[in-house]
Design an enzyme around this catalytic site. Structure first.
Site, PDB file in Angstrom:
ATOM      1  N   MET A 351       0.841  -1.197   0.000  1.00 52.70           N
ATOM      2  CA  MET A 351       0.000   0.000   0.000  1.00 52.70           C
ATOM      3  C   MET A 351       0.868   1.235   0.000  1.00 52.70           C
ATOM      4  O   MET A 351       1.775   1.369   0.821  1.00 52.70           O
ATOM      5  CB  MET A 351      -0.926  -0.040   1.225  1.00 52.70           C
ATOM      6  CG  MET A 351      -1.792   1.198   1.384  1.00 52.70           C
ATOM      7  SD  MET A 351      -2.944   1.409  -0.007  1.00 52.70           S
ATOM      8  CE  MET A 351      -3.022   3.199  -0.073  1.00 52.70           C
ATOM      9  N   GLU A 386       4.654   1.000  -6.047  1.00 52.59           N
ATOM     10  CA  GLU A 386       4.309   1.860  -4.906  1.00 52.59           C
ATOM     11  C   GLU A 386       5.019   3.208  -4.995  1.00 52.59           C
ATOM     12  O   GLU A 386       4.430   4.248  -4.717  1.00 52.59           O
ATOM     13  CB  GLU A 386       4.664   1.181  -3.582  1.00 52.59           C
ATOM     14  CG  GLU A 386       4.027  -0.186  -3.365  1.00 52.59           C
ATOM     15  CD  GLU A 386       2.540  -0.224  -3.648  1.00 52.59           C
ATOM     16  OE1 GLU A 386       1.867   0.812  -3.463  1.00 52.59           O
ATOM     17  OE2 GLU A 386       2.037  -1.282  -4.068  1.00 52.59           O
TER      18      GLU A 386
HETATM   19 ZN    ZN Z   1      -1.319   0.862  -6.773  1.00 53.00          ZN
END
Ligand code: ZN
Ligand code: NAG
Ligand code: NAG
Ligand code: NAG
Length: 970
Positions: A351, A386
């Site tokens: 994330m 990311e």
């Molecule tokens: Zn992504």
């Protein structure tokens, strides 16, 4: 999320022995876990002190009240928040892990209102001053109206504050609250993760806010365009370290409720969206960059993992990737630090929290001795994905979730560019064709697909938002942007990006803002387009699907048609563009050079596409998001070229690029499934593999043949299929035996290292002599000396699987012990897979029982294990019985009930192709419908649909396939 919210594992490696590819794509969304709970959790208790999330409106009848809408009203804007949180890393007397916190938000009134509506989910509030759940004061000398009452809308996840007077436009107010929540293990919001170190249980408090769970951690305006500055303070036990988006400002000792704690304050964040917030409290250790740069790079994780060097690779590639993107976007990294943390429990792949990226261990850690190329490739592409978001997504953010495809498609596309910069010898950009384009082709050929872009009002509830994290969003998004970058040229594309990031920094956009910037830049370039970027791209993003372009080289006629994998499928969704596209066609001919042509209509005559005796090949390097079909003569000429010399380099003849060699196979098999060409033509594209050594064509072929294994491994076709493939793979197996000096060395080229896996797994699967012996020998050596695994990491999957399949309980138990002992996530997963390959039904049954015991197999891995077992021809009926017997328990015990169940159904029913299986599925559907569980039905519907299509396909093609295969062996 990074490969976010979604992961798809590097699956090359899962293709194996007798097993069936367990191709799992997880769109994991925190979301999913809570779906069911949320629906039922409406209690109202009013007492002093702690008050539960009370909802006076328990049945949300359709209403026009602002609190019954899911979107925030446009009356207030947050400026900044002051948030203090104290997670308890030990359970309270009731056995619950909780956190407490206080939060203040400075908000500015931009439209008159006497309501404050702010997101809050699963939080209990203290009645503070004035006997309400919140306290309102004016800022800058303003006086604040009094609060009349506050209440909670559970359905829409709001706290509502009714004031006795209106707030004044242009004035700012301070809203203050005290609350507590559960630090649960549901992998969403502020949650806990656990692991054991030297026999001691350790608890980590961490977060996953995307898409809509920041509201589970503290009350906030939880929409991406509600950007604000966050001042964060964390209180935590003395032995822990606290991290957040901003750099630590300082840590002091404090005492609360007689407890000695540390209090860490963080630098205020940049102006940012709530879904990108993160905080982690743990006993993790770190390594950090020694290079002198203006960005501090740190990699965090379990002590044992960091000390054994598993974070080193991530640290080494982060700096080059950041530099690459700074250069590519021509914009410096917006923050002063980049923390990356590996978590033992994590729903997604990773994330992109701004400045504090969180990962599954497998997505950040790499162990050179134990991990495979696939693992390494996964790590470098996830990191690149990311980090790409740090600008695209974080600095400039979509206004609303309907534009998620742009955010995720973009990051997925450029992740390959970043990874290529970090690993320049791999040719990793070529893998986009297998990993993104072909994957998108597969789902986008169904009538149940959907356009990339949705309207803002079509995506409102948390469930609707969570559903967007799918293959279309990620992979089609990437494929379409790759095509755009190709026809604009990369320099125009990158320059447009720079202007876009520059103009919209710290704010929000819709996708047309990007088109606008690209159009401006293109006006200065010499690239001629047949229409505006918007007109071209609308056809690719506003309608679902993609075209198959048919080229008749006898006449020069070209045409396009919406490609659908099921010939009888009926498209019900209308399209403003009639399912026609503006298609950039590139081509080459054997005799002459290459060309480019835009197909703007359904059919067109284009003389240069006419050939005499030459072959013509279109969609060079598969840069375009479309399939290609030809007239029969041209197919023959292409096949001849492949079989005689698939990589001719004579000066007069052009080479068929390796990506196209793979795509010819993929197109042919899919055209055959759609009944556009004959199945035997598709099978014939695999004949030349006898001479092929490259990874991409082999991988394409194996993926397509996978369907044949699924459909036929329990029928009489299986024998001839094995014979045919064994003959084709033999030379490949021999080739690798040669270039690795009898399996003692690693092939030098990266792509060869990948293809060596195919060589061994296909050879073992089809019974090539020497293969099974080889894998058993390695495994036995390991059993003799468990502390030193002699199996080359790349080959572990296939070796574990084949050796366990060929062995008995001893081999299985050894594998299980190694699984339990493993401290490397990637290694554990390979064993999890290998264990599913045994042929002993009782071992498979025992394994199944283990999978739903969280003490044996982590919840995050349970569905994988079960699906792996169902890929085993012997395991499949066992799993089916198991799931039918236990589905109620499974869905209850696993918080992510519906999601978990959906994955299971999808995986387990892959082989279904008989009327009997169809009936059983229909029965299960009825059972579920009759129960109190409402979920799983969609997955079952889809499984029924697919089973029906399989039944048809088998009845139509079985005899032909059988005949063709039999002919080959005579
Ligand atoms: Zn992504
Ligand atoms: C709870 O609230 C209801 C309605 O607001 C009120 O009638 C009732 O007296 C309250 N009960 C307590 C125990 O405060
Ligand atoms: C919020 O926190 C900042 C930094 O600690 C402080 O300067 C500011 O006064 C606080 N704002 C309010 C309204 O308490
Ligand atoms: C919030 O209140 C409800 C109802 O009293 C209770 O069941 C729940 O455990 C509470 N949560 C926390 C974290 O205290």
């Amino acid at each position: 999320m990074g490969k976010g919210f979604y992961i798809s594992r590097p699956l090359g490696f899962v293709l194996c022995g007798l097993g069936i590819v367990a191709m799992l794509t997880i769109f994991s969304l925190s979301v999913v876990y809570t779906k069911e709970k949320r629906k039922n959790q409406v209690t109202a208790i009013n007492e002093t002190g702690m008050v539960t999330t009370a909802a006076p409106h328990t049945t949300p009848a359709p209403s026009n009240e602002p609190w019954d809408k899911y979107r925030l009203p446009d009356t207030l804007l947050p400026e900044y928040y002051n948030v203090t949180l104290w997670p308890r890393l030990v359970p309270d007397e009731q056995g619950m892990y909780i956190f407490t916190g206080t939060s203040g938000v400075a908000l500015t009134c931009i439209k008159e209102t006497n309501l404050i509506i702010i997101h809050s989910n699963k939080l209990n509030y203290t009645l503070t001053l004035e006997n309400h759940h919140a306290k309102l004061t004016g800022l800058g000398g303003t006086s604040a109206p009094a609060i009349l009452k506050t209440w909670f809308q559970t359905q829409t996840q709001f706290m509502v504050i009714l004031l006795n007077e209106k707030l004044e436009v242009g004035k700012s107010y301070w809203l203050y609250m005290e609350f507590r929540g559960e630090l649960s293990d549901d992998l969403a919001g502020f949650y806990r993760s656990q692991y054991t170190e030297n026999g001691v249980k350790k608890v980590v408090a961490t977060t996953q806010m995307q898409a809509t769970a920041a509201r589970n951690a503290f009350p906030c305006f939880d929409e991406p365009s509600m950007k604000a500055v966050f001042h964060l303070t964390l209180q935590h036990p003395p032995e822990t370290v606290a991290l957040a988006n901003g750099m630590e400002l300082g840590t002091e000792s404090i005492t609360i409720e007689d407890k000695k704690l540390l209090q860490t304050r963080f630098k205020p964040t940049e102006k940012m969206s709530t879904y990108l917030l993160a905080f982690v409290i743990s006993e993790f250790t770190k390594i950090q960059s020694s290079e002198k740069t203006n960005v501090l790079i740190r990699i965090w994780g379990r002590k044992e993992a960091i000390e054994s060097g598993q974070g080193d690779y991530a640290l080494n590639v982060t700096f080059p990737i950041l530099k690459y993107f700074e250069n590519y976007y021509n914009t410096t990294y917006p923050l002063s630090k980049s923390d990356q943390v590996a978590l033992p429990d994590f729903a997604a792949g990773a994330m992109e929290n701004w400045g504090l990226v969180t990962y599954r261990e497998q997505s950040l850690f790499y162990d050179p001795k134990e991990s495979s190329n696939g693992d390494k490739e996964w790590v470098v592409t996830v990191i690149a994905h990311e980090l790409a978001h740090m600008w695209f997504g974080n600095l400039v953010t979509m206004r609303w979730w309907n534009d998620l495809w742009l955010n995720e498609g973009f990051a997925s596309y450029v992740s390959y560019l970043g990874a290529d910069y970090a690993e320049p010898t791999w040719n990793i950009k070529d893998l986009m064709v297998l990993q993104q384009v072909q994957r998108a082709f597969a789902v986008d050929a169904l009538v149940s697909s959907h356009p990339l872009s949705s309207r803002e009002d079509e995506v409102i509830t948390p469930d609707q938002i969570s559903q967007l994290f799918d293959t279309i969003t990620y992979s089609k998004g990437a494929a379409v942007l790759r095509m755009l970058s190709e026809f604009l040229t990369e320099s125009v594309f990158a320059k447009g990006l720079h202007n876009y990031l520059h103009e919209y920094a710290y704010s929000n956009t819709v996708y047309t803002d990007l088109w606008k910037k690209l159009q401006e830049v293109n006006a200065d370039s010499r690239i001629q387009l047949p229409a505006s970027i918007k007109e071209i791209m609308n056809r690719w993003i506003l309608q679902m699907g993609y075209p198959v372009v048919t080229i008749d080289t006898r006449t020069g006629n070209i045409s396009q048609q919406h490609f659908l994998i099921h010939p009888e499928a009926v498209v019900e969704k209308p399209s403003d563009y009639n399912y026609e596209w503006f298609v950039p066609i590139t081509w080459m001919k054997s005799g002459s050079n290459m060309g480019q042509h835009w197909l703007l209509t359904k059919t067109a005559l284009y003389e240069p596409m006419k050939t005499g005796t030459d072959w013509l090949l279109a969609n060079l390097n598969v840069m375009g998001y479309y399939r290609v079909n030809y007239d029969p003569q041209n197919w023959e000429r292409l096949l001849t070229q492949l079989t005689t010399d698939h990589k001719v380099r004579l000066s007069i003849k052009a080479v068929i690029p390796v990506l196209n060699r793979g795509q010819i196979i993929d197109d042919a098999f899919n055209l055959a499934r759609a009944q556009i060409i004959n199945i035997t033509l598709a099978l014939r594209t695999t004949k030349y593999l006898l001479k092929e050594k490259e990874y991409i064509p082999w991988e394409s072929a194996i993926r397509n043949l996978q369907y044949f294994f699924l459909m036929f491994d329990r029928t009489e076709v299986y024998g001839p299929l094995q014979t045919y493939l064994r003959r084709n793979v033999q030379p490949l197996f021999d080739h690798f035996q040669n270039i690795t000096s009898n399996w003692t060395q690693k092939p030098p080229r990266y792509m060869d290292q990948s293809n060596q896996i195919n060589a061994i797994s296909m050879a073992c699967r089809t019974g090539v002599k020497g293969c099974s012996e080889l894998t058993r020998m390695w495994y036995r050596q390991w059993m003799k000396n468990p502390d030193s695994n002699p199996i080359p990491p790349n080959l572990k999957n296939t070796v574990y699987c084949n050796a366990i399949a060929a062995g008995g309980v001893e081999e299985w138990d050894f594998g299980w012990q190694m699984f339990k002992k493993s401290t490397i996530a990637a290694e554990a997963e390979k064993l999890l897979y290998g264990l599913s390959c045994t042929k002993e039904p009782w071992l498979l049954n025992r394994y199944l029982e283990f999978t739903i015991d969280p003490k044996q197999v982590r919840k995050q891995d349970a569905a994988f294990a079960i699906v792996y077992i169902s890929g085993n021809v012997i395991g499949q009926p066992l799993v089916w019985d198991f799931v039918r017997a236990k589905w109620e328990q499974i869905t209850k015990d696993y918080d992510d009930g519906s999601f978990f169940f959906g994955r299971l159904i999808q995986g387990i029913t892959k082989k279904f192709s008989t009327e009997f299986e169809l009936k059983q599925l229909q029965r299960l559907k009825e059972d579920i419908a009759a129960s109190s569980f409402s979920f799983g039905t969609q997955a079952i519907e889809q499984a029924i649909e697919k089973t029906k299509a399989n039944i048809k396909w088998v009845s139509k093609n079985k005899a032909q396939v059988m005949n063709w295969l039999t002919e080959q062996s005579t």
